[in-house]
Design a protein around this motif. Structure first.
Motif, short mmCIF file in Angstrom:
data_model
loop_
_atom_site.label_atom_id
_atom_site.label_comp_id
_atom_site.label_asym_id
_atom_site.label_seq_id
_atom_site.Cartn_x
_atom_site.Cartn_y
_atom_site.Cartn_z
N SER A 1 0.73 -0.98 0.12
CA SER A 1 0.18 0.07 0.03
C SER A 1 0.79 1.18 0.06
O SER A 1 2.07 1.36 0.48
N PRO A 2 0.52 2.40 -0.75
CA PRO A 2 1.15 3.65 -0.70
C PRO A 2 1.19 4.24 0.89
O PRO A 2 0.37 3.87 1.73
N TYR A 3 2.12 5.20 1.03
CA TYR A 3 2.09 5.71 2.54
C TYR A 3 2.20 7.27 2.20
O TYR A 3 3.25 7.93 2.33
N PRO A 4 1.05 8.12 1.50
CA PRO A 4 0.95 9.16 1.16
C PRO A 4 0.83 10.30 2.35
O PRO A 4 0.10 11.00 2.49
N VAL A 5 1.62 9.98 3.43
CA VAL A 5 1.61 10.96 4.69
C VAL A 5 2.88 11.91 4.64
O VAL A 5 4.06 11.33 4.67
N TRP A 6 2.75 13.22 4.32
CA TRP A 6 3.98 13.83 4.59
C TRP A 6 3.71 15.30 4.65
O TRP A 6 2.60 15.57 4.85
N GLY A 7 4.60 16.28 4.81
CA GLY A 7 4.26 17.62 4.94
C GLY A 7 4.60 18.08 6.36
O GLY A 7 5.13 17.39 7.28
N ILE A 8 4.96 19.60 6.41
CA ILE A 8 5.49 20.00 7.66
C ILE A 8 4.49 20.25 8.74
O ILE A 8 3.34 20.84 8.53
N ASP A 9 4.64 20.03 9.82
CA ASP A 9 3.69 20.07 10.84
C ASP A 9 3.46 21.60 11.61
O ASP A 9 4.55 22.13 11.23
N GLU A 10 2.55 21.89 12.17
CA GLU A 10 2.27 23.01 12.81
C GLU A 10 2.98 22.95 14.10
O GLU A 10 3.40 23.97 14.60
N ALA A 11 2.67 21.99 15.07
CA ALA A 11 3.10 21.69 16.27
C ALA A 11 3.43 20.43 16.81
O ALA A 11 2.99 19.59 15.80
N ILE A 12 4.60 20.11 17.62
CA ILE A 12 4.59 18.65 18.12
C ILE A 12 4.62 18.86 19.60
O ILE A 12 4.80 19.75 20.39
N LEU A 13 3.94 18.02 20.14
CA LEU A 13 3.82 17.89 21.56
C LEU A 13 4.46 16.64 22.33
O LEU A 13 4.18 15.42 21.75
N THR A 14 5.33 17.10 23.14
CA THR A 14 6.25 15.80 23.55
C THR A 14 6.44 15.82 25.15
O THR A 14 5.72 16.85 25.69
N ASP A 15 6.76 14.77 26.02
CA ASP A 15 6.79 14.93 27.36
C ASP A 15 8.15 15.65 27.50
O ASP A 15 8.88 16.60 26.68
N ASN A 16 8.92 15.61 28.90
CA ASN A 16 9.78 16.77 29.16
C ASN A 16 11.23 15.96 29.05
O ASN A 16 12.01 16.47 29.89
N ALA A 17 11.39 14.90 28.46
CA ALA A 17 12.55 14.62 28.33
C ALA A 17 13.83 15.35 27.78
O ALA A 17 13.32 16.43 26.91
#
Length: 635
Positions: A313-329
């Motif tokens: 199957s194709p993987y048509p997921v790309w593009g620049i994100d607007e924000a990333i949410l992470t923990d405090n590592a």
């Protein structure tokens, strides 16, 4: 800046009317066909063809070669970056308004202490270029402005700011100007322009000012924004969540089939559609590099990735994100990652401490992925109680790191993206596609932003250091690097510290940032006959030299120690689990020694009239799967 002096755009968006480069001719996007293809018209021939999005680049004009590159954010001081960040936050808020009035712009201009016309110019430049750099004052000047007032006058202004402006709630810049001018006259130092004093105030960190005025908690509440369950994402790429997990299975060495260790999986999930934006599997500890690899994998086109792993199957997921949410590592709070996110207009947000439900999407995805690996040979179960005392996952381990990565890719692309998700009522891929391309009920948002220069993307997220250029080159991580470019900078003897980035998987080369061309250049080690090494090998050799009381700054001694460690690990790999892990880390790091090729198996270059004949693949060595008594857990 005029015409040809304008920098090339950092990102661009494929939508009807976008001009693209068709090998020196202008093409215009007519319509969006799918997530990975658009209909493009050649303005010279009039021909219309469906073209893959992965091969398209923005049209940069006939004078594209003269367009300036975008400077690296690591070139600027923290006060300069803070000015750019304040402008970026205000402009992002204005651009997000559906009905933006002149009053809104005037209010933002007042907060930034700018004229309305200047703010409109910054908004136009920000929309066309798409980077934080264009909002930093004097970012494209080759020489930064220096302070021209007398040091004594500078001390007076600093003292007034610290005594009057910083600790006093409600203090205004005009109060500082009046008091500073009074003290300057008393000291017979002469008047200073009011704008100069305002510039010193703008260089202050607003968060630190509020901390001095109202206290630490009030400053945190005012300047630290978080997204949680009360603020769900409303469109794809609005916010992604990233986290690591130690996989519940062992991988084996491709040489002898012995169990090595449990790999670390870094996952990035889109909050809105639940698609897996990208992932990275490694046997290294979580680090800035693993976060950067997962981010770049999510942003870039994945056509080659699907071909390499033979995905149906194709993987048509790309593009620049607007924000990333992470923990405090700590790996999410590195300077390289912060500057990369700012440069590519990606907001970095931390989860509140002690509130893990703010990362519920990624935690559920981790649980889903680990539940599916139950069928992978070498599965370890998720707890000691579930595993039992007599079960040994190492005995049944059979997949190498590359095979495990392919297994996870198949699970994500061929199954997870196409299974109905209970929380959204459809499959993740359909939710993702319908939001961009539209459906019978809702119009689409258009394709996401994509990097105009994919080759620069990873470099902007790599660890960054600052070094002076000496006659011998530059020293970084106890190694010396030299090139003709560095000799040119060394002859100037200006004492300036330059931006240097490096890939921890391969420190035999570093990336030197030339502030004049505003581009990165590869700089190899001074002794180019030495083999490629990873940073952890250098650190291991340095620790060994210190233990023996030898000179840890001697490069020859470092490489001799590396060779000794490699020889010892090769001999001990059949007995020691730690040695097998180090051997596998070297094998994984070797992938970064040379860039990826478009073919599955790299081969020697061949002339066009005499193509090389593919060699018969060698039979893989027989794997011996057996328990390993002294294998240590990942730490």
């Amino acid at each position: 800046m005029t015409g040809d002096d304008l920098p090339a755009p950092l990102t661009f968006r494929l939508e009807p009317g976008t001009e693209v480069d068709l090998g020196g001719r202008i093409g215009v996007v007519v319509s969006v066909v799918s997530l990975d293809s658009v209909l493009v018209e050649d303005t010279v021939t009039g021909e219309r063809r469906v073209r893959p999005t992965a091969v398209l680049a923005p049209w940069r004009g006939a004078a594209a070669a003269q367009r300036r590159a975008i400077p690296d954010l690591a070139e600027f001081t923290e006060p300069q970056l803070e000015v750019g960040r304040r402008r970026q936050d205000e402009i992002d808020a204005l651009l997000a308004l559906r009905r933006r009035s002149k009053q809104d712009v005037r209010a933002a201009a007042d907060r930034l202490d700018l004229s309305v016309s200047t703010l409109y110019g910054l908004m136009h430049r920000y929309e066309s270029e798409g980077s934080l750099t264009c909002l930093i004052p004097h970012a494209y000047r080759k020489r930064r402005r220096c302070k021209r007032i007398a040091p004594a006058a500078e001390q007076v202004i600093t003292a007034v700011i610290e005594e009057v402006y910083v600790p006093t709630p409600g203090a205004r810049p005009v109060d500082v100007i009046v008091e500073a001018q009074r003290r300057l006259r008393r000291a017979n130092l002469g008047a200073v322009a009011p704008n100069t004093i305002r510039e010193r105030i703008r260089e202050l960190d607003p968060k630190e000012v509020d901390r001095a005025r109202y206290g630490g908690m009030a400053a945190e509440r005012r300047h630290h924004q978080t997204y949680g369950t009360h603020d769900p994402a409303r469109w794809p790429l609005q916010r992604i969540q990233i986290d690591h997990t130690v996989a519940d299975f062992f991988v084996v060495s491709p040489e002898d089939g012995d169990a090595v260790t449990r790999p670390v999986l870094t996952l990035a999930i889109d909050e809105y559609s639940r698609v897996v934006k990208g992932f990275y599997l490694s046997i290294h500890r979580p680090s800035t590099l693993s976060v950067a690899m997962a981010l770049t994998h999510g942003i870039l086109d994945k056509t080659e990735f699907c071909r390499r792993h033979k995905l149906e199957s194709p993987y048509p997921v790309w593009g620049i994100d607007e924000a990333i949410l992470t923990d405090n590592a700590t790996e999410f709070d590195s300077r390289g990652l912060q500057l990369g996110c700012r440069q590519w207009r990606i907001r970095g947000e931390f989860r509140p401490l002690g509130q893990p439900y703010f990362g519920g999407r990624i935690e559920r995805l981790v649980g889903t992925m680990m539940a599916d690996v139950r069928l992978i040979p070498g599965y370890t179960f998720s707890s000691v109680a579930e595993r039992g005392k007599d079960y040994d996952g190492r005995a049944g381990a059979a997949l190498t790191l590359e095979e495990a990565e392919e297994r996870i890719a198949v699970r994500i692309v061929d199954r997870y993206h196409r299974d109905k998700h209970s929380a959204i009522g459809t499959t993740p891929l359909k939710a993702y596609e319908h939001s961009f391309l539209g459906s019978d009920r809702l119009p689409g948002r258009g394709l996401p932003r994509m990097p105009a220069d994919p080759g620069r993307l990873l470099k902007d997220f790599l660890p960054v250091e600052y070094r002076t250029v000496q006659s011998y080159g530059i020293r970084l991580n106890r190694l010396t690097y030299q090139s003709d470019l560095l000799r040119l900078f060394a002859s100037r003897r200006d004492g300036r510290k330059y931006v240097v980035r490096y890939d921890p998987r391969n420190v035999s080369v570093v990336y030197f940032y030339n502030p004049e061309t505003q581009e990165y250049y590869d700089v190899p080690q001074r002794d180019r006959h030495r083999p490629p090494v990873a940073l952890w090998e250098v650190e291991q050799a340095v620790a060994e030299l210190k233990r023996l009381g030898q000179d840890a700054d001697d490069e020859n001694a470092i490489y001799r120690a590396i060779e000794r460690c490699r020889h010892i690990d090769a001999e001990a790999a059949r007995k020691s689990a730690a040695a097998r892990r180090r051997q596998e880390r070297r094998r994984e790091d070797a992938k970064a020694h040379t860039p990826e090729r478009p073919t599955v198996t790299p081969s020697a270059p061949a002339t066009p009239d005499a193509p090389s004949k593919p060699a018969e693949p060698a039979a893989p060595p027989a794997r011996r799967v057996r328990p390993v008594a002294d294998l240590e857990g990942w730490s």
